[in-house]
Design an enzyme around this catalytic site. Structure first.
Site, PDB file in Angstrom:
ATOM      1  N   ARG A 268       0.842  -1.190   0.000  1.00  0.00           N
ATOM      2  CA  ARG A 268       0.000   0.000   0.000  1.00  0.00           C
ATOM      3  C   ARG A 268       0.877   1.238   0.000  1.00  0.00           C
ATOM      4  O   ARG A 268       2.004   1.224   0.509  1.00  0.00           O
ATOM      5  CB  ARG A 268      -0.919   0.023   1.226  1.00  0.00           C
ATOM      6  CG  ARG A 268      -1.840  -1.180   1.360  1.00  0.00           C
ATOM      7  CD  ARG A 268      -2.660  -1.078   2.638  1.00  0.00           C
ATOM      8  NE  ARG A 268      -3.588  -2.188   2.808  1.00  0.00           N
ATOM      9  CZ  ARG A 268      -3.324  -3.281   3.512  1.00  0.00           C
ATOM     10  NH1 ARG A 268      -2.148  -3.412   4.116  1.00  0.00           N
ATOM     11  NH2 ARG A 268      -4.217  -4.256   3.631  1.00  0.00           N
TER      12      ARG A 268
ATOM     13  N   TYR B 290      -9.493  -7.889  -5.357  1.00  0.00           N
ATOM     14  CA  TYR B 290      -8.325  -7.248  -5.952  1.00  0.00           C
ATOM     15  C   TYR B 290      -7.863  -7.961  -7.219  1.00  0.00           C
ATOM     16  O   TYR B 290      -7.409  -7.339  -8.162  1.00  0.00           O
ATOM     17  CB  TYR B 290      -7.164  -7.256  -4.943  1.00  0.00           C
ATOM     18  CG  TYR B 290      -7.161  -6.095  -3.998  1.00  0.00           C
ATOM     19  CD1 TYR B 290      -6.186  -5.114  -4.069  1.00  0.00           C
ATOM     20  CD2 TYR B 290      -8.137  -5.978  -3.025  1.00  0.00           C
ATOM     21  CE1 TYR B 290      -6.184  -4.050  -3.195  1.00  0.00           C
ATOM     22  CE2 TYR B 290      -8.140  -4.925  -2.136  1.00  0.00           C
ATOM     23  CZ  TYR B 290      -7.158  -3.956  -2.221  1.00  0.00           C
ATOM     24  OH  TYR B 290      -7.174  -2.897  -1.351  1.00  0.00           O
TER      25      TYR B 290
ATOM     26  N   ARG C 206      -0.860  -2.409  -6.977  1.00  0.00           N
ATOM     27  CA  ARG C 206      -1.207  -3.472  -6.016  1.00  0.00           C
ATOM     28  C   ARG C 206      -2.160  -4.475  -6.660  1.00  0.00           C
ATOM     29  O   ARG C 206      -1.979  -5.690  -6.534  1.00  0.00           O
ATOM     30  CB  ARG C 206      -1.835  -2.814  -4.788  1.00  0.00           C
ATOM     31  CG  ARG C 206      -2.199  -3.735  -3.647  1.00  0.00           C
ATOM     32  CD  ARG C 206      -2.563  -2.880  -2.438  1.00  0.00           C
ATOM     33  NE  ARG C 206      -3.240  -3.602  -1.381  1.00  0.00           N
ATOM     34  CZ  ARG C 206      -2.631  -4.328  -0.456  1.00  0.00           C
ATOM     35  NH1 ARG C 206      -1.321  -4.440  -0.474  1.00  0.00           N
ATOM     36  NH2 ARG C 206      -3.311  -4.930   0.493  1.00  0.00           N
TER      37      ARG C 206
ATOM     38  N   HIS D  26      -2.389   2.655  -6.252  1.00  0.00           N
ATOM     39  CA  HIS D  26      -3.103   1.444  -5.834  1.00  0.00           C
ATOM     40  C   HIS D  26      -3.268   0.458  -6.979  1.00  0.00           C
ATOM     41  O   HIS D  26      -3.435  -0.752  -6.755  1.00  0.00           O
ATOM     42  CB  HIS D  26      -4.471   1.820  -5.277  1.00  0.00           C
ATOM     43  CG  HIS D  26      -5.071   0.760  -4.410  1.00  0.00           C
ATOM     44  ND1 HIS D  26      -4.673   0.543  -3.106  1.00  0.00           N
ATOM     45  CD2 HIS D  26      -6.012  -0.178  -4.668  1.00  0.00           C
ATOM     46  CE1 HIS D  26      -5.368  -0.462  -2.591  1.00  0.00           C
ATOM     47  NE2 HIS D  26      -6.178  -0.913  -3.522  1.00  0.00           N
TER      48      HIS D  26
ATOM     49  N   LYS E 119      -2.227  -1.985   7.826  1.00  0.00           N
ATOM     50  CA  LYS E 119      -3.414  -1.530   8.539  1.00  0.00           C
ATOM     51  C   LYS E 119      -3.484  -2.187   9.909  1.00  0.00           C
ATOM     52  O   LYS E 119      -3.133  -3.353  10.076  1.00  0.00           O
ATOM     53  CB  LYS E 119      -4.683  -1.863   7.730  1.00  0.00           C
ATOM     54  CG  LYS E 119      -4.855  -1.026   6.472  1.00  0.00           C
ATOM     55  CD  LYS E 119      -6.180  -1.325   5.801  1.00  0.00           C
ATOM     56  CE  LYS E 119      -6.410  -0.417   4.597  1.00  0.00           C
ATOM     57  NZ  LYS E 119      -7.708  -0.703   3.937  1.00  0.00           N
TER      58      LYS E 119
ATOM     59  N   HIS F  53      -4.184  -9.093   3.707  1.00  0.00           N
ATOM     60  CA  HIS F  53      -5.631  -9.071   3.909  1.00  0.00           C
ATOM     61  C   HIS F  53      -6.034 -10.048   5.002  1.00  0.00           C
ATOM     62  O   HIS F  53      -5.545 -11.182   5.049  1.00  0.00           O
ATOM     63  CB  HIS F  53      -6.361  -9.457   2.617  1.00  0.00           C
ATOM     64  CG  HIS F  53      -6.252  -8.421   1.548  1.00  0.00           C
ATOM     65  ND1 HIS F  53      -6.326  -8.720   0.208  1.00  0.00           N
ATOM     66  CD2 HIS F  53      -6.074  -7.081   1.622  1.00  0.00           C
ATOM     67  CE1 HIS F  53      -6.204  -7.619  -0.503  1.00  0.00           C
ATOM     68  NE2 HIS F  53      -6.043  -6.612   0.328  1.00  0.00           N
TER      69      HIS F  53
END
Length: 320
Positions: free
Chosen positions: A178, A303, A271, A268, A202, A294
């Protein structure tokens, strides 16, 4: 409300509620009988919710989204948030859609925010039951999200104005990290021998990502060309050579994309391209999930776009 009335209601509700629901219901009745139900301000409750989410590790961007959406709900409904019922919440979302320029995807994001908030109110015993439980996902068209083609990737690389930009593009493309993870990287985070680095994702969760030989060579060339003492991996070209920001990298990639005629050029997209390429080449989806960081495999599937040519070949192989 008299205590005798409370006791009668409690006796009747005991026949239809389990122990946990009964305890929550008793709390609400106690507050009603003591006249304190309306005393807790909605915005005070919102702040407690934001503090909880911050403690759980939500990013500043997510916290801002929570606050904006819930503050608007509180102001528009204009009543204590603990008294909102399902029909009011559903009507609010229904009327919000045609009266704004928001897409159905944006409205569903608001629904998820409200659901998280009211579920928290229920868990914290502020309310008996969340009014968002019976409001289901808002269906919308799922557009096919684009990835960079091989030709576009080479165009981007060939038109980088300097070795820093080339190293940055290669690192995004080979790791699939990211952009927020990229800007936090320092020089010492890079292990050139193993061709890997640890990123902070995250929820402040660390994971290892890997890069290819081309990225290694370009990163080493870039770092050898620098004469500043900033610990950041990527810095501005001009003195005082400050750490690149998310906005700075987004602007850099958009400008590079415009120069070679690539529409929707943004960080993005690298990715998504990496995830799609990995799956097309046979990498198990669980490993792709690990690379991308994830928690849920469903997110990884969103994705990764399988190329239509591979679907055709698979059909011929398995169907005939």
């Amino acid at each position: 409300m008299e205590q005798e009335q409370v006791n009668i209601i409690m006796h009747r509700m005991a026949n239809i509620l389990d122990n946990m629901q009964l305890a929550q219901f008793k709390r609400v009745l106690d507050e009603l009988s003591n006249g304190v139900f309306e005393d807790i301000d909605s915005k005070d409750i919102l702040q407690r919710f934001i503090d909880t989410k911050k403690l759980e590790g939500c990013s500043p961007k997510t916290l801002i989204q929570y606050r904006r959406a819930i503050e608007k709900l509180i102001n528009d409904i204009n009543k204590n948030i603990r008294t909102v019922i399902t029909d009011e919440l559903r009507e609010y979302l229904t009327n919000y859609y045609p009266n704004s320029n928001c897409s159905k995807v944006s409205i569903d994001n608001m629904r998820r925010i409200f659901s998280s908030f009211f579920n928290w109110l229920e868990d914290e015993n502020y309310i008996l039951k969340s009014p968002g439980r019976r409001i289901h996902k808002i269906k919308s068209m799922a557009p096919v999200k684009e990835v960079y083609s091989d030709d576009e990737m080479e165009l981007l690389r060939d038109n980088c104005a300097n070795i820093r930009d080339l190293a940055l593009i290669d690192l995004l493309a080979s790791t699939g990290m990211r952009i927020g993870e990229l800007v936090r990287l320092n020089r010492d985070d890079i292990d050139f021998y193993e061709r890997e680095c640890v990123v902070l994702g995250k929820g402040d969760k660390e994971r290892i990502v890997y890069f290819d030989v081309r990225t290694k060579l370009h990163l080493q060339e870039y770092l050898n060309s620098r004469h500043d003492d900033n610990a950041a991996l990527f810095v501005s070209l001009r003195s005082p050579h400050t750490r690149l920001t998310i906005n700075g990298i987004e602007f850099l990639v958009r400008r590079l994309g415009r120069s070679v005629g690539i529409k929707k050029c943004h960080p993005h997209k690298f990715r998504r391209t990496m995830a799609t390429m990995a799956i097309d080449k046979g990498m198990p989806i669980e490993q792709v999930q690990k690379l991308l960081g994830h928690e849920k495999i469903d997110t990884t599937l969103h994705y990764a776009m399988v190329k239509q040519s591979n679907v055709k070949n698979a059909h011929r192989k398995y169907i005939g």
